[in-house]
Motif scaffolding. Structure first.
Motif, PDB file in Angstrom:
ATOM      1  N   ALA A   8       0.857  -1.191   0.000  1.00 36.14           N
ATOM      2  CA  ALA A   8       0.000   0.000   0.000  1.00 36.14           C
ATOM      3  C   ALA A   8       0.885   1.231   0.000  1.00 36.14           C
ATOM      4  CB  ALA A   8      -0.908   0.022   1.223  1.00 36.14           C
ATOM      5  N   GLN A   9       0.370   2.279  -0.601  1.00 41.82           N
ATOM      6  CA  GLN A   9       1.046   3.573  -0.550  1.00 41.82           C
ATOM      7  C   GLN A   9      -0.019   4.646  -0.419  1.00 41.82           C
ATOM      8  OE1 GLN A   9       3.219   3.566  -4.245  1.00 41.82           O
ATOM      9  NE2 GLN A   9       1.690   4.799  -5.257  1.00 41.82           N
ATOM     10  N   GLU A  10       0.330   5.705   0.281  1.00 42.64           N
ATOM     11  CA  GLU A  10      -0.609   6.799   0.498  1.00 42.64           C
ATOM     12  C   GLU A  10      -0.700   7.655  -0.757  1.00 42.64           C
ATOM     13  OE1 GLU A  10      -1.778   9.671   4.177  1.00 42.64           O
ATOM     14  OE2 GLU A  10       0.342   9.292   3.844  1.00 42.64           O
ATOM     15  N   LEU A  11      -1.920   7.946  -1.180  1.00 38.00           N
ATOM     16  CA  LEU A  11      -2.131   8.752  -2.374  1.00 38.00           C
ATOM     17  C   LEU A  11      -2.167  10.241  -2.061  1.00 38.00           C
ATOM     18  CD1 LEU A  11      -4.854   6.658  -4.216  1.00 38.00           C
ATOM     19  CD2 LEU A  11      -2.407   6.778  -4.692  1.00 38.00           C
ATOM     20  N   ARG A  23      -6.076   8.091   2.289  1.00 38.14           N
ATOM     21  CA  ARG A  23      -6.418   7.473   1.009  1.00 38.14           C
ATOM     22  C   ARG A  23      -5.219   6.653   0.560  1.00 38.14           C
ATOM     23  NH1 ARG A  23      -9.576  11.107  -2.979  1.00 38.14           N
ATOM     24  NH2 ARG A  23     -11.018  10.764  -1.274  1.00 38.14           N
ATOM     25  N   LEU A  24      -5.405   5.330   0.509  1.00 41.80           N
ATOM     26  CA  LEU A  24      -4.322   4.414   0.183  1.00 41.80           C
ATOM     27  C   LEU A  24      -4.599   3.657  -1.106  1.00 41.80           C
ATOM     28  CD1 LEU A  24      -3.843   2.730   3.685  1.00 41.80           C
ATOM     29  CD2 LEU A  24      -2.625   4.712   2.786  1.00 41.80           C
ATOM     30  N   TYR A  25      -3.558   3.491  -1.904  1.00 46.26           N
ATOM     31  CA  TYR A  25      -3.625   2.601  -3.060  1.00 46.26           C
ATOM     32  C   TYR A  25      -3.123   1.246  -2.583  1.00 46.26           C
ATOM     33  CZ  TYR A  25      -2.446   0.296  -7.391  1.00 46.26           C
ATOM     34  OH  TYR A  25      -2.357  -0.618  -8.410  1.00 46.26           O
ATOM     35  N   VAL A  26      -3.957   0.216  -2.670  1.00 49.49           N
ATOM     36  CA  VAL A  26      -3.627  -1.121  -2.181  1.00 49.49           C
ATOM     37  C   VAL A  26      -3.493  -2.052  -3.384  1.00 49.49           C
ATOM     38  CG1 VAL A  26      -4.385  -3.029  -0.717  1.00 49.49           C
ATOM     39  CG2 VAL A  26      -4.935  -0.672  -0.067  1.00 49.49           C
ATOM     40  N   GLU A  27      -2.417  -2.831  -3.384  1.00 45.39           N
ATOM     41  CA  GLU A  27      -2.176  -3.763  -4.479  1.00 45.39           C
ATOM     42  C   GLU A  27      -1.866  -5.142  -3.916  1.00 45.39           C
ATOM     43  OE1 GLU A  27       0.598  -4.129  -8.466  1.00 45.39           O
ATOM     44  OE2 GLU A  27       1.137  -2.689  -6.928  1.00 45.39           O
ATOM     45  N   GLY A  28      -2.438  -6.152  -4.529  1.00 48.61           N
ATOM     46  CA  GLY A  28      -2.154  -7.531  -4.168  1.00 48.61           C
ATOM     47  C   GLY A  28      -1.750  -8.306  -5.402  1.00 48.61           C
ATOM     48  N   GLN A  29      -0.748  -9.141  -5.279  1.00 51.76           N
ATOM     49  CA  GLN A  29      -0.264  -9.975  -6.386  1.00 51.76           C
ATOM     50  C   GLN A  29       0.045 -11.357  -5.836  1.00 51.76           C
ATOM     51  OE1 GLN A  29       0.087  -9.095  -9.637  1.00 51.76           O
ATOM     52  NE2 GLN A  29      -0.616  -7.030  -9.229  1.00 51.76           N
ATOM     53  N   GLY A  37      -6.825  -1.458  -5.597  1.00 53.22           N
ATOM     54  CA  GLY A  37      -7.947  -0.729  -5.028  1.00 53.22           C
ATOM     55  C   GLY A  37      -7.500   0.534  -4.330  1.00 53.22           C
ATOM     56  N   VAL A  38      -8.443   1.438  -4.139  1.00 55.48           N
ATOM     57  CA  VAL A  38      -8.204   2.676  -3.407  1.00 55.48           C
ATOM     58  C   VAL A  38      -9.081   2.620  -2.168  1.00 55.48           C
ATOM     59  CG1 VAL A  38      -8.334   5.182  -3.449  1.00 55.48           C
ATOM     60  CG2 VAL A  38      -7.660   3.942  -5.506  1.00 55.48           C
ATOM     61  N   LEU A  39      -8.436   2.707  -1.010  1.00 54.54           N
ATOM     62  CA  LEU A  39      -9.122   2.589   0.274  1.00 54.54           C
ATOM     63  C   LEU A  39      -9.064   3.900   1.036  1.00 54.54           C
ATOM     64  CD1 LEU A  39     -10.426   0.774   2.509  1.00 54.54           C
ATOM     65  CD2 LEU A  39      -8.081   0.311   3.282  1.00 54.54           C
ATOM     66  N   ASN A  40     -10.213   4.379   1.470  1.00 58.17           N
ATOM     67  CA  ASN A  40     -10.271   5.471   2.438  1.00 58.17           C
ATOM     68  C   ASN A  40     -10.181   4.810   3.802  1.00 58.17           C
ATOM     69  OD1 ASN A  40     -10.374   7.904   1.144  1.00 58.17           O
ATOM     70  ND2 ASN A  40     -12.519   8.281   1.519  1.00 58.17           N
ATOM     71  N   LEU A  41      -9.032   4.890   4.442  1.00 54.55           N
ATOM     72  CA  LEU A  41      -8.793   4.234   5.724  1.00 54.55           C
ATOM     73  C   LEU A  41      -9.112   5.217   6.838  1.00 54.55           C
ATOM     74  CD1 LEU A  41      -7.704   1.683   7.140  1.00 54.55           C
ATOM     75  CD2 LEU A  41      -5.449   2.768   7.085  1.00 54.55           C
ATOM     76  N   ASP A  42     -10.248   5.022   7.486  1.00 53.21           N
ATOM     77  CA  ASP A  42     -10.677   5.888   8.583  1.00 53.21           C
ATOM     78  C   ASP A  42     -10.078   5.355   9.876  1.00 53.21           C
ATOM     79  OD1 ASP A  42     -12.129   7.191  10.674  1.00 53.21           O
ATOM     80  OD2 ASP A  42     -13.703   7.661   9.230  1.00 53.21           O
ATOM     81  N   CYS A  43      -9.065   6.031  10.377  1.00 48.21           N
ATOM     82  CA  CYS A  43      -8.362   5.575  11.574  1.00 48.21           C
ATOM     83  C   CYS A  43      -9.178   5.823  12.843  1.00 48.21           C
ATOM     84  CB  CYS A  43      -7.002   6.271  11.682  1.00 48.21           C
ATOM     85  SG  CYS A  43      -5.864   5.789  10.361  1.00 48.21           S
ATOM     86  N   ASP A  44      -9.956   6.895  12.882  1.00 51.34           N
ATOM     87  CA  ASP A  44     -10.749   7.208  14.067  1.00 51.34           C
ATOM     88  C   ASP A  44     -11.907   6.236  14.252  1.00 51.34           C
ATOM     89  OD1 ASP A  44      -9.104   9.365  14.649  1.00 51.34           O
ATOM     90  OD2 ASP A  44     -10.350  10.765  13.515  1.00 51.34           O
ATOM     91  N   PRO A  46     -12.831   2.832  12.394  1.00 47.73           N
ATOM     92  CA  PRO A  46     -12.482   1.868  11.361  1.00 47.73           C
ATOM     93  C   PRO A  46     -13.665   1.362  10.530  1.00 47.73           C
ATOM     94  CG  PRO A  46     -11.268   1.383  13.348  1.00 47.73           C
ATOM     95  CD  PRO A  46     -12.247   2.475  13.689  1.00 47.73           C
ATOM     96  N   ARG A  47     -14.839   1.250  11.122  1.00 46.62           N
ATOM     97  CA  ARG A  47     -15.984   0.727  10.358  1.00 46.62           C
ATOM     98  C   ARG A  47     -16.411   1.678   9.244  1.00 46.62           C
ATOM     99  NH1 ARG A  47     -18.766   2.397  15.167  1.00 46.62           N
ATOM    100  NH2 ARG A  47     -20.407   3.878  14.659  1.00 46.62           N
ATOM    101  N   PHE A  48     -15.959   2.936   9.305  1.00 54.41           N
ATOM    102  CA  PHE A  48     -16.284   3.901   8.261  1.00 54.41           C
ATOM    103  C   PHE A  48     -15.285   3.881   7.107  1.00 54.41           C
ATOM    104  CE2 PHE A  48     -18.528   6.623  11.663  1.00 54.41           C
ATOM    105  CZ  PHE A  48     -19.700   5.904  11.501  1.00 54.41           C
ATOM    106  N   SER A  49     -14.297   2.994   7.169  1.00 56.87           N
ATOM    107  CA  SER A  49     -13.361   2.834   6.057  1.00 56.87           C
ATOM    108  C   SER A  49     -14.129   2.299   4.852  1.00 56.87           C
ATOM    109  CB  SER A  49     -12.241   1.860   6.427  1.00 56.87           C
ATOM    110  OG  SER A  49     -11.483   2.373   7.492  1.00 56.87           O
ATOM    111  N   THR A  50     -13.827   2.833   3.680  1.00 50.70           N
ATOM    112  CA  THR A  50     -14.553   2.425   2.478  1.00 50.70           C
ATOM    113  C   THR A  50     -13.601   2.268   1.302  1.00 50.70           C
ATOM    114  OG1 THR A  50     -14.982   4.741   1.905  1.00 50.70           O
ATOM    115  CG2 THR A  50     -16.714   3.593   3.125  1.00 50.70           C
ATOM    116  N   TRP A  51     -13.974   1.387   0.394  1.00 54.55           N
ATOM    117  CA  TRP A  51     -13.243   1.221  -0.860  1.00 54.55           C
ATOM    118  C   TRP A  51     -13.825   2.188  -1.868  1.00 54.55           C
ATOM    119  CZ3 TRP A  51      -8.870  -1.404  -1.180  1.00 54.55           C
ATOM    120  CH2 TRP A  51      -8.609  -2.371  -0.201  1.00 54.55           C
ATOM    121  N   LEU A  52     -12.996   3.058  -2.425  1.00 58.20           N
ATOM    122  CA  LEU A  52     -13.425   4.012  -3.435  1.00 58.20           C
ATOM    123  C   LEU A  52     -13.383   3.392  -4.824  1.00 58.20           C
ATOM    124  CD1 LEU A  52     -11.563   7.189  -2.190  1.00 58.20           C
ATOM    125  CD2 LEU A  52     -13.928   6.524  -1.761  1.00 58.20           C
ATOM    126  N   ALA A  53     -12.474   2.476  -5.007  1.00 56.15           N
ATOM    127  CA  ALA A  53     -12.317   1.807  -6.297  1.00 56.15           C
ATOM    128  C   ALA A  53     -11.663   0.465  -6.049  1.00 56.15           C
ATOM    129  CB  ALA A  53     -11.442   2.655  -7.226  1.00 56.15           C
TER     130      ALA A  53
END
Length: 78
Positions: A8-11, A23-29, A37-44, A46-53
């Motif tokens: 993952a890397q921060e966008l 906002r993190l770009y997450v890659e799996g191989q 995928g692009v993840l909005n990682l809500d640290c405060d 966590p259940r509000f974290s969402t995948w944007l793409a």
């Protein structure tokens, strides 16, 4: 033996996105296939974290809980 690797890397720098989810770009191989995928990682809240793409091949449901927990441990200031 095949494995799945996740990165993952921060966008958006936290300074310019203060108070908002990271906002993190997450890659799996690997064995499961490719994931992007692009993840909005809500640290405060966590259940509000969402995948944007997410990629067409693997959905975000294929991202293991351990990966999400690792992202929180790496990117969230506790």
């Amino acid at each position: 033996m095949y494995e799945q690797y996740w990165t993952a890397q921060e966008l958006t720098a936290q300074d310019t996105y203060a108070g908002q989810p990271r906002r993190l770009y997450v890659e799996g191989q690997g064995k499961l296939g490719a994931f992007h995928g692009v993840l909005n990682l809500d640290c405060d809240t966590p259940r509000f974290s969402t995948w944007l793409a997410q990629s067409e091949y693997l959905s975000s449901d294929a991202v293991p809980v351990e990966v999400i927990n690792g992202l929180r441990a790496t990117w969230c200031d506790d």
